[in-house]
Design an enzyme around this catalytic site. Structure first.
Site, PDB file in Angstrom:
ATOM      1  N   GLY A  48       0.940  -1.267   0.159  1.00  0.00           N
ATOM      2  CA  GLY A  48      -0.161  -0.180   0.085  1.00  0.00           C
ATOM      3  C   GLY A  48       0.875   1.279   0.081  1.00  0.00           C
ATOM      4  O   GLY A  48       0.531   2.096  -0.679  1.00  0.00           O
ATOM      5  N   CYS A  49       1.879   1.220   0.842  1.00  0.00           N
ATOM      6  CA  CYS A  49       2.734   2.553   0.953  1.00  0.00           C
ATOM      7  C   CYS A  49       3.660   2.773  -0.601  1.00  0.00           C
ATOM      8  O   CYS A  49       3.915   3.943  -0.760  1.00  0.00           O
ATOM      9  CB  CYS A  49       3.591   2.448   2.181  1.00  0.00           C
ATOM     10  SG  CYS A  49       2.908   2.327   3.767  1.00  0.00           S
TER      11      CYS A  49
END
EC number: 1.11.1.24
Length: 157
Positions: A48-49
């Site tokens: 996600g990051c």
């Protein structure tokens, strides 16, 4: 959930100085006179990051042209951030907040829900700070995917 600091539009952005991926200090005051998109994320090199950072990278020219500097902050050490920057070709500063003091001052660290359980950790958050250092948007629990597109729409970029 316990009471946590939450910033809102109109609040003064907490000042900070943090090391970037190369160990150079970056201060919010250094960017006075420019608008800042300050985003907090849990950990470099996670799916996600990575998606979120690459979205900022891919939209950086338009954000910069609209007068915004972009800064990402996580509790990762500078060496891990340097590896992330190199692997993903990131072209904006990632800052290291190992002791989580800045994360906490922005309300981006504390209790959150994760898979139905209450845990303590980084709350994915983004703050838009005007050239005078005032928060104009405080966005908590943002999604990694599609967040930059939503920011661009909301900020009319």
């Amino acid at each position: 959930m316990t009471d946590q600091i939450r910033l809102a539009a109109g609040d003064r952005a907490p000042e900070f100085t943090l090391p970037d991926s190369e160990g150079n200090d970056v201060s919010l005051t250094d960017l006075r006179g420019r608008s800042v998109l300050l985003y907090f994320y849990p950990a470099a090199s996670t799916p996600g990051c990575t998606k979120q950072a690459c979205d900022f990278r891919d939209n950086l020219a338009e954000l910069n042209d609209a007068g915004f500097a972009v800064l990402g902050v996580s509790p990762d050490k500078p060496a891990k951030l340097a590896k992330f920057v190199a692997e993903e070709g990131l072209t904006f500063p990632l800052l290291s907040d190992v002791d989580k003091a800045v994360l906490t001052s922005y309300g981006a660290y504390g209790e959150k829900q994760l898979y139905g359980k209450t845990v303590t950790g980084v709350i994915r958050s983004t703050f838009v700070i005007d050239p005078e250092g005032t928060v104009t948007h405080a966005l908590y629990n943002v999604r990694a995917t599609g967040h930059v597109a939503k920011l661009r729409k909301d900020l009319k970029i």
